[in-house]
Design a protein around this motif. Structure first.
Motif, PDB file in Angstrom:
ATOM      1  N   LEU A  70       0.829  -1.211   0.000  1.00 38.94           N
ATOM      2  CA  LEU A  70       0.000   0.000   0.000  1.00 38.94           C
ATOM      3  C   LEU A  70       0.865   1.263   0.000  1.00 38.94           C
ATOM      4  CD1 LEU A  70      -2.705  -1.127   2.584  1.00 38.94           C
ATOM      5  CD2 LEU A  70      -3.121  -0.643   0.166  1.00 38.94           C
ATOM      6  N   VAL A  71       1.877   1.286   0.883  1.00 43.20           N
ATOM      7  CA  VAL A  71       2.764   2.449   0.990  1.00 43.20           C
ATOM      8  C   VAL A  71       3.549   2.653  -0.306  1.00 43.20           C
ATOM      9  CG1 VAL A  71       4.829   3.360   2.151  1.00 43.20           C
ATOM     10  CG2 VAL A  71       2.988   2.335   3.506  1.00 43.20           C
ATOM     11  N   THR A  72       4.103   1.577  -0.843  1.00 45.12           N
ATOM     12  CA  THR A  72       4.922   1.673  -2.055  1.00 45.12           C
ATOM     13  C   THR A  72       4.084   2.053  -3.265  1.00 45.12           C
ATOM     14  OG1 THR A  72       6.415  -0.007  -1.164  1.00 45.12           O
ATOM     15  CG2 THR A  72       6.588   0.466  -3.507  1.00 45.12           C
ATOM     16  N   SER A  73       2.901   1.453  -3.401  1.00 42.52           N
ATOM     17  CA  SER A  73       2.013   1.782  -4.525  1.00 42.52           C
ATOM     18  C   SER A  73       1.634   3.260  -4.499  1.00 42.52           C
ATOM     19  CB  SER A  73       0.752   0.923  -4.471  1.00 42.52           C
ATOM     20  OG  SER A  73       1.057  -0.435  -4.616  1.00 42.52           O
ATOM     21  N   SER A 103       3.318   5.671  -3.036  1.00 45.11           N
ATOM     22  CA  SER A 103       4.530   6.465  -3.274  1.00 45.11           C
ATOM     23  C   SER A 103       4.878   6.522  -4.758  1.00 45.11           C
ATOM     24  CB  SER A 103       5.711   5.871  -2.499  1.00 45.11           C
ATOM     25  OG  SER A 103       5.449   5.834  -1.125  1.00 45.11           O
ATOM     26  N   VAL A 104       4.874   5.359  -5.400  1.00 45.05           N
ATOM     27  CA  VAL A 104       5.221   5.283  -6.822  1.00 45.05           C
ATOM     28  C   VAL A 104       4.187   6.039  -7.667  1.00 45.05           C
ATOM     29  CG1 VAL A 104       5.467   3.723  -8.806  1.00 45.05           C
ATOM     30  CG2 VAL A 104       6.502   3.128  -6.609  1.00 45.05           C
ATOM     31  N   SER A 105       2.916   5.881  -7.337  1.00 43.52           N
ATOM     32  CA  SER A 105       1.861   6.589  -8.075  1.00 43.52           C
ATOM     33  C   SER A 105       2.032   8.101  -7.924  1.00 43.52           C
ATOM     34  CB  SER A 105       0.479   6.176  -7.554  1.00 43.52           C
ATOM     35  OG  SER A 105       0.263   4.794  -7.758  1.00 43.52           O
ATOM     36  N   PHE A 106       2.344   8.549  -6.710  1.00 45.56           N
ATOM     37  CA  PHE A 106       2.563   9.981  -6.461  1.00 45.56           C
ATOM     38  C   PHE A 106       3.752  10.496  -7.267  1.00 45.56           C
ATOM     39  CE2 PHE A 106       5.158  13.053  -4.053  1.00 45.56           C
ATOM     40  CZ  PHE A 106       4.302  14.143  -4.059  1.00 45.56           C
ATOM     41  N   ILE A 107       4.854   9.746  -7.262  1.00 45.18           N
ATOM     42  CA  ILE A 107       6.076  10.165  -7.975  1.00 45.18           C
ATOM     43  C   ILE A 107       5.816  10.281  -9.472  1.00 45.18           C
ATOM     44  CG2 ILE A 107       8.396   9.408  -8.650  1.00 45.18           C
ATOM     45  CD1 ILE A 107       8.547   8.137  -5.785  1.00 45.18           C
ATOM     46  N   LEU A 108       5.163   9.266 -10.049  1.00 38.42           N
ATOM     47  CA  LEU A 108       4.903   9.257 -11.494  1.00 38.42           C
ATOM     48  C   LEU A 108       3.888  10.332 -11.876  1.00 38.42           C
ATOM     49  CD1 LEU A 108       4.785   5.412 -12.214  1.00 38.42           C
ATOM     50  CD2 LEU A 108       6.659   7.000 -12.633  1.00 38.42           C
ATOM     51  N   PHE A 109       2.838  10.475 -11.070  1.00 36.21           N
ATOM     52  CA  PHE A 109       1.807  11.471 -11.374  1.00 36.21           C
ATOM     53  C   PHE A 109       2.387  12.884 -11.273  1.00 36.21           C
ATOM     54  CE2 PHE A 109      -2.111  13.919 -10.209  1.00 36.21           C
ATOM     55  CZ  PHE A 109      -2.788  13.703 -11.404  1.00 36.21           C
ATOM     56  N   ARG A 110       3.211  13.119 -10.257  1.00 32.27           N
ATOM     57  CA  ARG A 110       3.836  14.431 -10.077  1.00 32.27           C
ATOM     58  C   ARG A 110       4.751  14.752 -11.260  1.00 32.27           C
ATOM     59  NH1 ARG A 110       8.323  16.964  -8.544  1.00 32.27           N
ATOM     60  NH2 ARG A 110       8.193  18.772  -7.139  1.00 32.27           N
ATOM     61  N   GLU A 111       5.533  13.769 -11.673  1.00 32.30           N
ATOM     62  CA  GLU A 111       6.452  13.970 -12.798  1.00 32.30           C
ATOM     63  C   GLU A 111       5.676  14.239 -14.081  1.00 32.30           C
ATOM     64  OE1 GLU A 111      10.118  14.427 -14.614  1.00 32.30           O
ATOM     65  OE2 GLU A 111       9.586  14.303 -12.487  1.00 32.30           O
TER      66      GLU A 111
END
Length: 283
Positions: free
Chosen positions: A80-83, A85-93
């Motif tokens: 849950l935490v990693t998903s 985090s990764v979604s936030f990083i990709l969406f932000r980029e």
């Protein structure tokens, strides 16, 4: 050869994984203390966070102290935490710079998206914690357990990338598979809790999401990443990055095939179990 741990004898294979884990820990501590790599503290923080989570699960679920239940619950938290985090990083980029150039070779290998280093470090800490927990309670099977080999390969790949500060973005992309892991762990916790009604709407939805994310968030991304690595092989400088990346992705793709077969067998098994129960009830 054997060693004592928790009052039980450990065989040579187990000893090997324990030793490699302590060598890894020593290496990370050396980098932090002597090479002044303070940013790697997030690796240790990740391990401590998930170990603390393990203790909290044991405390709050005092009636369910099965080590496998506790381990799976913490694994679900990691997914849950990693998903997220990764979604936030990709969406932000994507919002900041757009899709053009986001997956360019130099962007994936030489640059690091905001928060990507921290997310990868924290996840690296989880794999170290999980390796220890599995070794401590023997939560694996087989003479050479694939799950321990998998964790060791990830620790090597993640840690070397963090040390050299390269291919961080590539590894963040591989962690998209944690979206699928959420439903793997949910299924496992659900079954351990005794809820196995395959005809239930919630179970059907769970299986749909399990298969959907298996193909969309695990199989497809890993195949695409492998293809991208092969296509851009000539762009890599001479060194360990490309061989290590190809080796790691080959291992992940093989594990995905095995996981897919296991899921198919589990799905058939649950349906047969449900049909047998219905038949027995009618009789």
């Amino acid at each position: 050869m054997a060693t004592e741990m928790g009052g039980e004898k450990r065989n040579t294979v187990e000893t090997f994984f324990i030793v490699t884990l302590f060598v890894w820990l020593g290496s990370v501590c050396f980098q932090i203390l002597f090479n002044k790599r303070s940013e790697l503290v997030s690796v240790i923080a990740g391990s401590l966070f998930y170990q603390t989570s393990n203790s909290l699960v044991r405390f709050f679920f005092s009636t369910q102290k099965d080590p496998l239940f506790v381990n799976t619950s913490v694994s679900l938290l990691h997914s849950l935490v990693t998903s997220a985090s990764v979604s936030f990083i990709l969406f932000r980029e994507l919002l900041t710079n757009g899709s053009s150039g986001m997956f360019d070779h130099s962007q994936l290998v030489e640059n690091t998206w905001p928060w990507a280093f921290e997310a990868l470090s924290f996840s690296c800490g989880y794999f170290a914690y999980d390796q220890w927990d599995m070794l401590r309670y023997r939560l694996y099977s087989g003479w050479i357990p694939s799950i321990l080999v998998h964790h060791l390969v990830l620790l090597i790949c993640f840690t070397l990338a963090l040390y050299r500060n390269v291919t961080i973005n590539y590894l963040i992309l591989t962690l998209i598979c944690e979206l699928h892991s959420i439903f793997l762990h949910v299924r496992k916790v659900r079954r351990m809790a005794g809820f196995r009604n395959a005809k239930s709407t919630l179970v059907k939805i769970e299986w749909f999401l399990n298969w959907f994310t298996f193909f969309v968030a695990r199989s497809a991304p890993h195949i695409l990443i492998t293809t991208k690595l092969i296509r851009d092989a000539h762009k890599f400088e001479k060194g360990v990055e490309l061989p290590l990346a190809l080796f790691g992705m080959a291992g992940m793709n093989l594990l995905n095939i095995g996981l897919g077969l296991d899921l198919f067998k589990a799905c058939k098994r649950e349906r047969k179990f449900q049909q047998r129960n219905i038949h027995d009830h009618r009789e």
